[in-house]
Design a protein around this motif. Structure first.
Motif, short mmCIF file in Angstrom:
data_model
loop_
_atom_site.label_atom_id
_atom_site.label_comp_id
_atom_site.label_asym_id
_atom_site.label_seq_id
_atom_site.Cartn_x
_atom_site.Cartn_y
_atom_site.Cartn_z
N LYS A 156 0.83 -1.22 0.00
CA LYS A 156 0.00 0.00 0.00
C LYS A 156 0.86 1.26 0.00
O LYS A 156 0.46 2.30 -0.53
CB LYS A 156 -0.93 0.01 1.23
CG LYS A 156 -2.06 -1.00 1.15
CD LYS A 156 -2.91 -0.92 2.43
CE LYS A 156 -4.06 -1.93 2.39
NZ LYS A 156 -4.88 -1.86 3.63
N LYS A 157 2.04 1.18 0.61
CA LYS A 157 2.91 2.35 0.72
C LYS A 157 4.16 2.26 -0.15
O LYS A 157 4.69 3.26 -0.60
CB LYS A 157 3.34 2.56 2.19
CG LYS A 157 2.40 3.44 2.99
CD LYS A 157 3.04 3.81 4.32
CE LYS A 157 2.26 4.91 5.02
NZ LYS A 157 0.91 4.53 5.37
N ILE A 158 4.66 1.04 -0.34
CA ILE A 158 5.92 0.85 -1.07
C ILE A 158 5.63 0.44 -2.50
O ILE A 158 4.96 -0.57 -2.75
CB ILE A 158 6.78 -0.23 -0.38
CG1 ILE A 158 7.12 0.19 1.05
CG2 ILE A 158 8.05 -0.50 -1.16
CD1 ILE A 158 7.79 -0.89 1.87
N LYS A 159 6.14 1.21 -3.44
CA LYS A 159 5.93 0.92 -4.86
C LYS A 159 7.18 0.35 -5.52
O LYS A 159 7.17 0.06 -6.72
CB LYS A 159 5.48 2.19 -5.61
CG LYS A 159 4.22 2.85 -5.02
CD LYS A 159 3.06 1.87 -4.90
CE LYS A 159 1.86 2.48 -4.19
NZ LYS A 159 0.81 1.47 -3.92
N ASP A 160 8.25 0.22 -4.74
CA ASP A 160 9.51 -0.31 -5.24
C ASP A 160 9.43 -1.84 -5.26
O ASP A 160 9.53 -2.51 -4.22
CB ASP A 160 10.64 0.16 -4.32
CG ASP A 160 12.03 -0.25 -4.81
OD1 ASP A 160 12.12 -1.23 -5.55
OD2 ASP A 160 13.00 0.44 -4.43
N LYS A 161 9.24 -2.41 -6.45
CA LYS A 161 9.02 -3.86 -6.56
C LYS A 161 10.24 -4.67 -6.14
O LYS A 161 10.12 -5.76 -5.58
CB LYS A 161 8.62 -4.21 -7.98
CG LYS A 161 7.22 -3.71 -8.35
CD LYS A 161 6.81 -4.14 -9.74
CE LYS A 161 5.38 -3.64 -10.06
NZ LYS A 161 4.97 -4.02 -11.43
N ALA A 162 11.44 -4.13 -6.41
CA ALA A 162 12.67 -4.83 -6.02
C ALA A 162 12.75 -4.97 -4.50
O ALA A 162 13.15 -6.02 -3.96
CB ALA A 162 13.89 -4.10 -6.54
N LEU A 163 12.34 -3.91 -3.79
CA LEU A 163 12.37 -3.95 -2.33
C LEU A 163 11.32 -4.92 -1.79
O LEU A 163 11.59 -5.70 -0.86
CB LEU A 163 12.14 -2.55 -1.77
CG LEU A 163 12.06 -2.43 -0.25
CD1 LEU A 163 13.31 -3.00 0.42
CD2 LEU A 163 11.83 -0.99 0.18
N LEU A 164 10.13 -4.89 -2.36
CA LEU A 164 9.08 -5.82 -1.92
C LEU A 164 9.52 -7.27 -2.13
O LEU A 164 9.28 -8.14 -1.28
CB LEU A 164 7.78 -5.55 -2.67
CG LEU A 164 7.06 -4.23 -2.32
CD1 LEU A 164 5.90 -4.00 -3.28
CD2 LEU A 164 6.56 -4.25 -0.88
N LYS A 165 10.19 -7.51 -3.26
CA LYS A 165 10.67 -8.86 -3.56
C LYS A 165 11.72 -9.29 -2.54
O LYS A 165 11.74 -10.44 -2.08
CB LYS A 165 11.26 -8.90 -4.97
CG LYS A 165 11.71 -10.29 -5.40
CD LYS A 165 12.28 -10.29 -6.82
CE LYS A 165 12.77 -11.68 -7.22
NZ LYS A 165 13.37 -11.67 -8.57
N LEU A 166 12.59 -8.35 -2.16
CA LEU A 166 13.64 -8.65 -1.17
C LEU A 166 13.03 -8.97 0.19
O LEU A 166 13.44 -9.94 0.85
CB LEU A 166 14.61 -7.47 -1.06
CG LEU A 166 15.74 -7.60 -0.04
CD1 LEU A 166 16.61 -8.81 -0.35
CD2 LEU A 166 16.58 -6.33 0.02
N ILE A 167 12.05 -8.18 0.60
CA ILE A 167 11.40 -8.43 1.90
C ILE A 167 10.69 -9.78 1.89
O ILE A 167 10.76 -10.55 2.84
CB ILE A 167 10.42 -7.29 2.26
CG1 ILE A 167 11.20 -5.99 2.49
CG2 ILE A 167 9.60 -7.64 3.50
CD1 ILE A 167 10.33 -4.76 2.65
N ARG A 168 10.01 -10.07 0.78
CA ARG A 168 9.35 -11.38 0.65
C ARG A 168 10.38 -12.50 0.73
O ARG A 168 10.13 -13.54 1.35
CB ARG A 168 8.59 -11.42 -0.68
CG ARG A 168 8.05 -12.78 -1.08
CD ARG A 168 6.84 -13.21 -0.26
NE ARG A 168 5.61 -12.66 -0.78
CZ ARG A 168 4.40 -13.09 -0.42
NH1 ARG A 168 4.28 -14.09 0.44
NH2 ARG A 168 3.31 -12.52 -0.87
#
Length: 420
Positions: A156-168
Protein backbone atom coordinates in the motif's frame (compact mmCIF):
# COMPACT_ATOMS: atom_id res chain seq x y z
CA UNK A 1 13.72 4.37 -5.62
CA UNK A 2 13.78 3.16 -2.03
CA UNK A 3 16.31 0.43 -2.81
CA UNK A 4 18.89 3.07 -3.75
CA UNK A 5 18.28 4.90 -0.45
CA UNK A 6 18.67 1.63 1.44
CA UNK A 7 21.93 0.78 -0.35
CA UNK A 8 23.39 4.27 -0.01
CA UNK A 9 26.80 4.38 1.68
CA UNK A 10 25.70 6.39 4.77
CA UNK A 11 22.72 4.11 5.43
CA UNK A 12 24.71 0.89 4.95
CA UNK A 13 27.53 2.18 7.15
CA UNK A 14 25.04 3.01 9.90
CA UNK A 15 23.52 -0.49 9.56
CA UNK A 16 26.99 -2.07 9.74
CA UNK A 17 27.83 -0.12 12.91
CA UNK A 18 24.49 -1.07 14.49
CA UNK A 19 25.03 -4.79 13.83
CA UNK A 20 28.58 -4.59 15.20
CA UNK A 21 27.34 -2.73 18.29
CA UNK A 22 24.57 -5.27 18.95
CA UNK A 23 27.05 -8.17 18.56
CA UNK A 24 24.93 -11.31 18.81
CA UNK A 25 25.43 -14.87 17.66
CA UNK A 26 26.43 -16.19 14.23
CA UNK A 27 24.00 -17.45 11.58
CA UNK A 28 24.07 -20.67 9.55
CA UNK A 29 27.32 -19.62 7.79
CA UNK A 30 29.10 -19.48 11.20
CA UNK A 31 30.53 -16.02 10.43
CA UNK A 32 30.99 -13.98 13.64
CA UNK A 33 30.14 -10.28 13.83
CA UNK A 34 33.86 -9.49 14.13
CA UNK A 35 34.42 -10.69 10.53
CA UNK A 36 31.50 -8.76 8.99
CA UNK A 37 33.38 -5.55 8.12
CA UNK A 38 36.21 -7.30 6.24
CA UNK A 39 33.69 -9.59 4.51
CA UNK A 40 31.67 -6.59 3.30
CA UNK A 41 34.80 -4.80 2.05
CA UNK A 42 35.63 -7.77 -0.19
CA UNK A 43 32.14 -8.85 -1.26
CA UNK A 44 30.01 -5.69 -1.23
CA UNK A 45 30.07 -4.99 -4.99
CA UNK A 46 28.77 -8.48 -5.74
CA UNK A 47 26.15 -8.32 -2.95
CA UNK A 48 24.99 -4.86 -4.07
CA UNK A 49 24.67 -5.98 -7.71
CA UNK A 50 22.49 -8.93 -6.67
CA UNK A 51 20.35 -6.71 -4.44
CA UNK A 52 19.75 -4.19 -7.22
CA UNK A 53 19.12 -6.94 -9.76
CA UNK A 54 16.62 -8.75 -7.56
CA UNK A 55 18.71 -11.95 -7.52
CA UNK A 56 19.95 -11.80 -3.92
CA UNK A 57 19.07 -14.95 -1.94
CA UNK A 58 19.14 -14.63 1.86
CA UNK A 59 20.46 -17.58 3.84
CA UNK A 60 17.97 -19.47 6.02
CA UNK A 61 17.91 -18.42 9.66
CA UNK A 62 19.48 -20.51 12.40
CA UNK A 63 16.78 -21.73 14.77
CA UNK A 64 17.54 -21.67 18.49
CA UNK A 65 15.23 -22.32 21.43
CA UNK A 66 15.22 -20.09 24.52
CA UNK A 67 13.52 -21.66 27.58
CA UNK A 68 10.63 -19.59 28.96
CA UNK A 69 10.42 -19.07 32.73
CA UNK A 70 6.85 -20.45 32.80
CA UNK A 71 7.70 -23.51 30.70
CA UNK A 72 7.88 -24.04 26.97
CA UNK A 73 10.39 -22.38 24.66
CA UNK A 74 10.68 -19.17 22.68
CA UNK A 75 11.86 -19.81 19.13
CA UNK A 76 14.45 -17.39 17.78
CA UNK A 77 15.62 -17.21 14.17
CA UNK A 78 19.18 -15.88 13.88
CA UNK A 79 20.01 -14.53 10.39
CA UNK A 80 23.60 -14.43 9.18
CA UNK A 81 25.47 -11.25 10.08
CA UNK A 82 25.36 -10.16 6.41
CA UNK A 83 21.59 -10.57 6.30
CA UNK A 84 21.29 -8.77 9.64
CA UNK A 85 23.12 -5.80 8.15
CA UNK A 86 20.87 -5.75 5.06
CA UNK A 87 17.72 -6.12 7.18
CA UNK A 88 18.94 -3.32 9.44
CA UNK A 89 19.50 -1.05 6.43
CA UNK A 90 15.94 -1.75 5.22
CA UNK A 91 14.48 -1.16 8.70
CA UNK A 92 16.25 2.21 9.02
CA UNK A 93 14.64 3.60 5.84
CA UNK A 94 11.22 2.02 6.29
CA UNK A 95 11.03 3.25 9.91
CA UNK A 96 11.25 6.82 8.62
CA UNK A 97 8.21 6.12 6.42
CA UNK A 98 6.09 4.08 8.82
CA UNK A 99 6.87 5.32 12.31
CA UNK A 100 5.08 8.70 11.89
CA UNK A 101 1.93 6.77 10.92
CA UNK A 102 1.94 4.51 13.99
CA UNK A 103 -0.43 5.00 16.92
CA UNK A 104 0.51 6.99 20.02
CA UNK A 105 -0.59 3.91 21.97
CA UNK A 106 2.23 1.80 20.42
CA UNK A 107 5.50 1.79 22.39
CA UNK A 108 7.58 -1.20 21.29
CA UNK A 109 10.67 -0.86 19.07
CA UNK A 110 10.06 2.78 18.29
CA UNK A 111 12.43 5.75 18.57
CA UNK A 112 12.14 7.81 21.77
CA UNK A 113 9.67 5.34 23.30
CA UNK A 114 10.29 2.66 25.87
CA UNK A 115 8.72 -0.04 28.01
CA UNK A 116 8.87 2.42 30.93
CA UNK A 117 6.69 4.87 28.97
CA UNK A 118 4.15 2.10 28.38
CA UNK A 119 4.04 1.14 32.07
CA UNK A 120 3.65 4.78 33.15
CA UNK A 121 0.71 5.14 30.74
CA UNK A 122 -0.92 2.01 32.19
CA UNK A 123 -0.55 3.50 35.68
CA UNK A 124 -2.33 6.65 34.45
CA UNK A 125 -5.28 4.64 33.08
CA UNK A 126 -5.68 2.76 36.37
CA UNK A 127 -5.55 6.01 38.32
CA UNK A 128 -8.27 7.44 36.08
CA UNK A 129 -10.62 4.62 37.13
CA UNK A 130 -10.02 2.06 34.37
CA UNK A 131 -9.31 -0.68 36.87
CA UNK A 132 -9.97 -3.74 34.72
CA UNK A 133 -7.55 -4.89 32.04
CA UNK A 134 -8.02 -7.05 28.96
CA UNK A 135 -4.64 -8.77 28.71
CA UNK A 136 -4.37 -10.26 25.21
CA UNK A 137 -1.71 -12.90 24.55
CA UNK A 138 -0.99 -13.64 20.90
CA UNK A 139 0.03 -17.26 20.48
CA UNK A 140 3.52 -17.54 18.92
CA UNK A 141 2.96 -14.21 17.19
CA UNK A 142 6.28 -14.03 15.32
CA UNK A 143 5.80 -17.58 14.05
CA UNK A 144 2.22 -17.04 12.84
CA UNK A 145 2.30 -13.73 10.97
CA UNK A 146 0.60 -14.23 7.61
CA UNK A 147 3.08 -13.42 4.82
CA UNK A 148 0.43 -12.34 2.30
CA UNK A 149 -1.12 -10.02 4.88
CA UNK A 150 2.25 -8.38 5.62
CA UNK A 151 3.12 -7.98 1.95
CA UNK A 152 -0.33 -6.56 1.18
CA UNK A 153 0.11 -3.88 3.86
CA UNK A 154 3.62 -3.04 2.63
CA UNK A 155 2.45 -2.76 -0.99
CA UNK A 156 0.00 0.00 0.00
CA UNK A 157 2.91 2.35 0.72
CA UNK A 158 5.92 0.85 -1.07
CA UNK A 159 5.93 0.92 -4.86
CA UNK A 160 9.51 -0.31 -5.24
CA UNK A 161 9.02 -3.86 -6.56
CA UNK A 162 12.67 -4.83 -6.02
CA UNK A 163 12.37 -3.95 -2.33
CA UNK A 164 9.08 -5.82 -1.92
CA UNK A 165 10.67 -8.86 -3.56
CA UNK A 166 13.64 -8.65 -1.17
CA UNK A 167 11.40 -8.43 1.90
CA UNK A 168 9.35 -11.38 0.65
CA UNK A 169 12.58 -13.34 0.18
CA UNK A 170 13.46 -12.69 3.83
CA UNK A 171 10.04 -13.89 4.97
CA UNK A 172 10.47 -17.02 2.83
CA UNK A 173 14.16 -17.61 3.60
CA UNK A 174 13.41 -20.72 5.61
CA UNK A 175 14.84 -22.12 8.83
CA UNK A 176 17.85 -24.38 9.30
CA UNK A 177 17.08 -27.07 11.88
CA UNK A 178 19.82 -29.64 12.56
CA UNK A 179 21.33 -29.06 9.12
CA UNK A 180 18.03 -29.39 7.24
CA UNK A 181 16.40 -26.36 5.59
CA UNK A 182 12.70 -26.11 6.45
CA UNK A 183 10.45 -23.89 4.34
CA UNK A 184 8.76 -20.99 6.17
CA UNK A 185 5.25 -20.29 4.91
CA UNK A 186 4.25 -17.99 7.76
CA UNK A 187 5.92 -15.95 10.48
CA UNK A 188 8.69 -13.37 10.64
CA UNK A 189 11.75 -14.76 12.47
CA UNK A 190 12.11 -13.25 15.93
CA UNK A 191 15.77 -12.30 16.02
CA UNK A 192 16.18 -10.31 12.80
CA UNK A 193 16.29 -6.47 12.74
CA UNK A 194 13.36 -6.30 10.30
CA UNK A 195 11.03 -8.39 12.45
CA UNK A 196 10.02 -5.71 15.02
CA UNK A 197 9.12 -3.22 12.28
CA UNK A 198 7.03 -5.77 10.37
CA UNK A 199 5.23 -6.69 13.60
CA UNK A 200 4.40 -3.04 14.23
CA UNK A 201 3.15 -2.63 10.66
CA UNK A 202 0.70 -5.51 10.92
CA UNK A 203 -0.39 -4.73 14.50
CA UNK A 204 -0.95 -1.08 13.59
CA UNK A 205 -4.16 -2.45 12.05
CA UNK A 206 -5.20 -3.50 15.56
CA UNK A 207 -4.22 -0.08 16.96
CA UNK A 208 -6.38 1.70 14.39
CA UNK A 209 -9.33 -0.56 15.19
CA UNK A 210 -9.01 0.08 18.95
CA UNK A 211 -8.65 3.83 18.38
CA UNK A 212 -11.76 3.80 16.22
CA UNK A 213 -13.66 2.27 19.15
CA UNK A 214 -12.32 4.93 21.55
CA UNK A 215 -10.63 2.39 23.82
CA UNK A 216 -7.80 3.10 26.23
CA UNK A 217 -5.01 0.71 25.40
CA UNK A 218 -1.25 0.17 25.32
CA UNK A 219 0.63 -2.03 22.91
CA UNK A 220 4.28 -3.00 23.17
CA UNK A 221 5.10 -5.25 20.19
CA UNK A 222 2.72 -8.22 20.59
CA UNK A 223 1.82 -7.35 24.22
CA UNK A 224 -1.54 -5.55 24.21
CA UNK A 225 -3.43 -4.34 27.29
CA UNK A 226 -6.82 -2.62 27.05
CA UNK A 227 -8.20 -0.80 30.13
CA UNK A 228 -11.92 -0.60 30.93
CA UNK A 229 -14.14 0.25 33.92
CA UNK A 230 -15.95 -3.06 34.47
CA UNK A 231 -15.59 -6.82 33.91
CA UNK A 232 -18.73 -6.77 31.73
CA UNK A 233 -17.13 -4.25 29.36
CA UNK A 234 -13.92 -6.28 29.52
CA UNK A 235 -15.55 -9.52 28.40
CA UNK A 236 -17.38 -7.75 25.58
CA UNK A 237 -14.17 -6.13 24.31
CA UNK A 238 -12.16 -9.35 24.70
CA UNK A 239 -14.61 -11.26 22.50
CA UNK A 240 -14.81 -8.64 19.76
CA UNK A 241 -11.05 -7.97 19.66
CA UNK A 242 -10.29 -11.70 19.55
CA UNK A 243 -12.61 -12.02 16.55
CA UNK A 244 -10.87 -9.08 14.83
CA UNK A 245 -7.38 -10.52 15.40
CA UNK A 246 -8.26 -14.01 14.22
CA UNK A 247 -10.54 -13.16 11.28
CA UNK A 248 -9.01 -9.92 9.98
CA UNK A 249 -5.31 -10.27 10.85
CA UNK A 250 -5.12 -14.10 10.69
CA UNK A 251 -3.47 -14.27 14.12
CA UNK A 252 -4.17 -16.68 16.99
CA UNK A 253 -5.17 -15.50 20.49
CA UNK A 254 -3.99 -17.74 23.30
CA UNK A 255 -7.20 -18.04 25.32
CA UNK A 256 -5.49 -19.79 28.25
CA UNK A 257 -3.06 -16.91 28.82
CA UNK A 258 -5.39 -14.05 27.87
CA UNK A 259 -7.75 -12.75 30.55
CA UNK A 260 -10.02 -9.99 31.81
CA UNK A 261 -8.64 -9.26 35.26
CA UNK A 262 -7.46 -6.65 37.72
CA UNK A 263 -4.17 -5.01 36.63
CA UNK A 264 -2.51 -5.86 39.95
CA UNK A 265 -3.10 -9.55 39.26
CA UNK A 266 -1.42 -9.39 35.84
CA UNK A 267 2.14 -8.85 34.62
CA UNK A 268 2.90 -6.20 32.01
CA UNK A 269 6.45 -5.92 30.64
CA UNK A 270 7.81 -7.40 33.87
CA UNK A 271 5.88 -5.00 36.11
CA UNK A 272 2.58 -4.98 37.96
CA UNK A 273 0.71 -2.46 40.12
CA UNK A 274 -0.65 -2.02 43.63
CA UNK A 275 -4.42 -1.88 44.13
CA UNK A 276 -4.38 1.59 45.76
CA UNK A 277 -6.64 4.35 44.40
CA UNK A 278 -3.37 5.99 43.45
CA UNK A 279 -1.61 2.87 42.14
CA UNK A 280 2.10 2.30 42.45
CA UNK A 281 4.28 0.45 39.98
CA UNK A 282 5.83 -2.68 41.45
CA UNK A 283 8.05 -5.46 40.16
CA UNK A 284 5.89 -8.45 39.20
CA UNK A 285 6.36 -11.61 41.27
CA UNK A 286 7.29 -13.49 38.08
CA UNK A 287 10.15 -11.06 37.49
CA UNK A 288 11.44 -11.54 41.03
CA UNK A 289 11.20 -15.31 40.60
CA UNK A 290 13.28 -15.10 37.40
CA UNK A 291 15.82 -12.88 39.17
CA UNK A 292 16.18 -15.41 41.97
CA UNK A 293 16.61 -18.27 39.50
CA UNK A 294 19.45 -16.39 37.82
CA UNK A 295 21.10 -15.49 41.14
CA UNK A 296 20.89 -19.12 42.27
CA UNK A 297 22.79 -20.16 39.14
CA UNK A 298 25.42 -17.42 39.69
CA UNK A 299 25.83 -18.39 43.36
CA UNK A 300 25.76 -22.14 42.92
CA UNK A 301 28.14 -23.89 45.31
CA UNK A 302 29.20 -26.27 42.52
CA UNK A 303 30.22 -23.65 39.94
CA UNK A 304 33.89 -23.52 40.94
CA UNK A 305 34.27 -19.78 40.21
CA UNK A 306 36.52 -17.60 42.31
CA UNK A 307 34.65 -15.16 44.57
CA UNK A 308 36.03 -12.25 42.55
CA UNK A 309 34.73 -13.74 39.29
CA UNK A 310 31.40 -14.64 40.86
CA UNK A 311 30.84 -11.10 42.14
CA UNK A 312 31.83 -9.66 38.75
CA UNK A 313 29.23 -11.82 36.96
CA UNK A 314 26.65 -11.05 39.63
CA UNK A 315 27.24 -7.29 39.42
CA UNK A 316 26.98 -7.33 35.64
CA UNK A 317 23.58 -9.01 35.82
CA UNK A 318 22.26 -6.95 38.74
CA UNK A 319 23.30 -3.68 37.09
CA UNK A 320 21.16 -4.43 34.02
CA UNK A 321 18.28 -5.75 36.13
CA UNK A 322 17.99 -2.74 38.43
CA UNK A 323 18.53 -0.39 35.47
CA UNK A 324 15.27 -1.71 34.00
CA UNK A 325 13.29 -2.17 37.23
CA UNK A 326 14.24 1.20 38.74
CA UNK A 327 10.77 2.31 37.56
CA UNK A 328 9.19 0.47 40.52
CA UNK A 329 7.71 2.70 43.25
CA UNK A 330 7.99 0.00 45.94
CA UNK A 331 11.69 -0.60 46.65
CA UNK A 332 11.47 -2.16 50.12
CA UNK A 333 11.79 -5.70 48.69
CA UNK A 334 15.26 -4.77 47.40
CA UNK A 335 16.63 -4.75 50.96
CA UNK A 336 15.41 -8.33 51.40
CA UNK A 337 16.98 -9.31 48.07
CA UNK A 338 20.29 -7.73 49.07
CA UNK A 339 20.28 -9.71 52.32
CA UNK A 340 19.38 -12.93 50.49
CA UNK A 341 22.19 -12.41 47.92
CA UNK A 342 24.73 -11.83 50.71
CA UNK A 343 23.57 -15.03 52.41
CA UNK A 344 24.03 -16.94 49.14
CA UNK A 345 27.57 -15.57 48.87
CA UNK A 346 28.37 -16.42 52.50
CA UNK A 347 27.29 -19.98 51.73
CA UNK A 348 29.66 -20.09 48.72
CA UNK A 349 32.56 -18.65 50.70
CA UNK A 350 32.02 -21.10 53.58
CA UNK A 351 32.23 -23.98 51.12
CA UNK A 352 35.35 -22.52 49.47
CA UNK A 353 37.10 -22.54 52.85
CA UNK A 354 36.51 -26.33 52.90
CA UNK A 355 38.65 -27.68 55.77
CA UNK A 356 37.82 -26.88 59.42
CA UNK A 357 41.35 -25.52 59.99
CA UNK A 358 40.93 -23.12 57.04
CA UNK A 359 37.58 -21.96 58.41
CA UNK A 360 39.06 -21.41 61.86
CA UNK A 361 42.04 -19.48 60.46
CA UNK A 362 39.83 -17.23 58.29
CA UNK A 363 37.37 -16.55 61.12
CA UNK A 364 40.23 -15.51 63.40
CA UNK A 365 41.56 -13.22 60.63
CA UNK A 366 38.11 -11.62 60.55
CA UNK A 367 38.32 -10.81 64.26
CA UNK A 368 36.47 -13.78 65.80
CA UNK A 369 37.86 -14.95 69.19
CA UNK A 370 39.88 -18.19 68.89
CA UNK A 371 37.51 -20.31 70.99
CA UNK A 372 34.47 -19.19 68.98
CA UNK A 373 36.31 -19.61 65.68
CA UNK A 374 37.21 -23.18 66.68
CA UNK A 375 33.59 -23.91 67.69
CA UNK A 376 32.11 -22.63 64.43
CA UNK A 377 34.92 -23.87 62.21
CA UNK A 378 34.15 -27.42 63.33
CA UNK A 379 30.35 -27.19 63.20
CA UNK A 380 28.38 -29.85 61.33
CA UNK A 381 25.60 -27.47 60.31
CA UNK A 382 24.76 -27.26 56.58
CA UNK A 383 26.08 -24.53 54.29
CA UNK A 384 22.78 -22.65 53.92
CA UNK A 385 22.09 -22.75 57.65
CA UNK A 386 25.57 -21.60 58.66
CA UNK A 387 25.32 -18.74 56.11
CA UNK A 388 22.54 -17.25 58.30
CA UNK A 389 24.34 -17.79 61.59
CA UNK A 390 25.18 -14.77 63.79
CA UNK A 391 28.90 -15.48 63.44
CA UNK A 392 28.97 -15.23 59.63
CA UNK A 393 26.26 -12.59 59.54
CA UNK A 394 28.49 -10.34 61.63
CA UNK A 395 31.91 -11.12 60.16
CA UNK A 396 30.74 -11.33 56.55
CA UNK A 397 28.22 -8.51 56.76
CA UNK A 398 27.48 -5.49 54.58
CA UNK A 399 30.85 -3.80 55.01
CA UNK A 400 32.72 -7.00 54.06
CA UNK A 401 30.79 -7.40 50.80
CA UNK A 402 31.08 -3.69 50.05
CA UNK A 403 34.87 -4.12 50.21
CA UNK A 404 34.58 -7.05 47.78
CA UNK A 405 32.79 -4.73 45.35
CA UNK A 406 29.32 -6.32 45.53
CA UNK A 407 26.61 -4.09 44.06
CA UNK A 408 23.79 -3.23 46.48
CA UNK A 409 20.42 -3.18 44.71
CA UNK A 410 18.84 -0.68 47.10
CA UNK A 411 21.82 1.70 46.93
CA UNK A 412 21.90 1.51 43.13
CA UNK A 413 18.11 2.00 42.96
CA UNK A 414 18.27 5.15 45.10
CA UNK A 415 21.14 6.51 43.02
CA UNK A 416 19.27 5.89 39.75
CA UNK A 417 16.05 7.46 41.05
CA UNK A 418 17.89 10.57 42.22
CA UNK A 419 19.63 11.05 38.88
CA UNK A 420 16.49 10.49 36.75
Amino acid sequence: MLTNMILSKPNMLEALKRVERNKGSHGVDLMPVQNLRSHIMHEWQSIRKNLLGGTYKPDPVRRIEIPKPDGGVRLLGIPTVTDRMIQQSIAQILSQIYDPTFSDHSYGFRPNRSAHDAVRKAKTYIQEGYRWVIDIDLEKFFDRVNHDKVMGLLAKKIKDKALLKLIRSYLNAGIMIEGVKVKSEEGTPQGGPLSPLLSNIILNELDQELEKRGLRFIRYADDCNIYVRSPKAGNRVMNSVTTFLEKKLKLKVNRKKSAVDRPWRRTFLGFSFTSNLKPKVRVASKSIKRLKQKIRSLTSRSSGWSMEGRIRKLNQYLMGWIGYFQLADTPSFLKHLDAWIRRRLRMCLWKQWKLPKTKVRNLIALGVPKWKAYEWGNTRKGYWRIAQSPILHKTLGNSFWNRQGLLSLIVRYESLRQSS
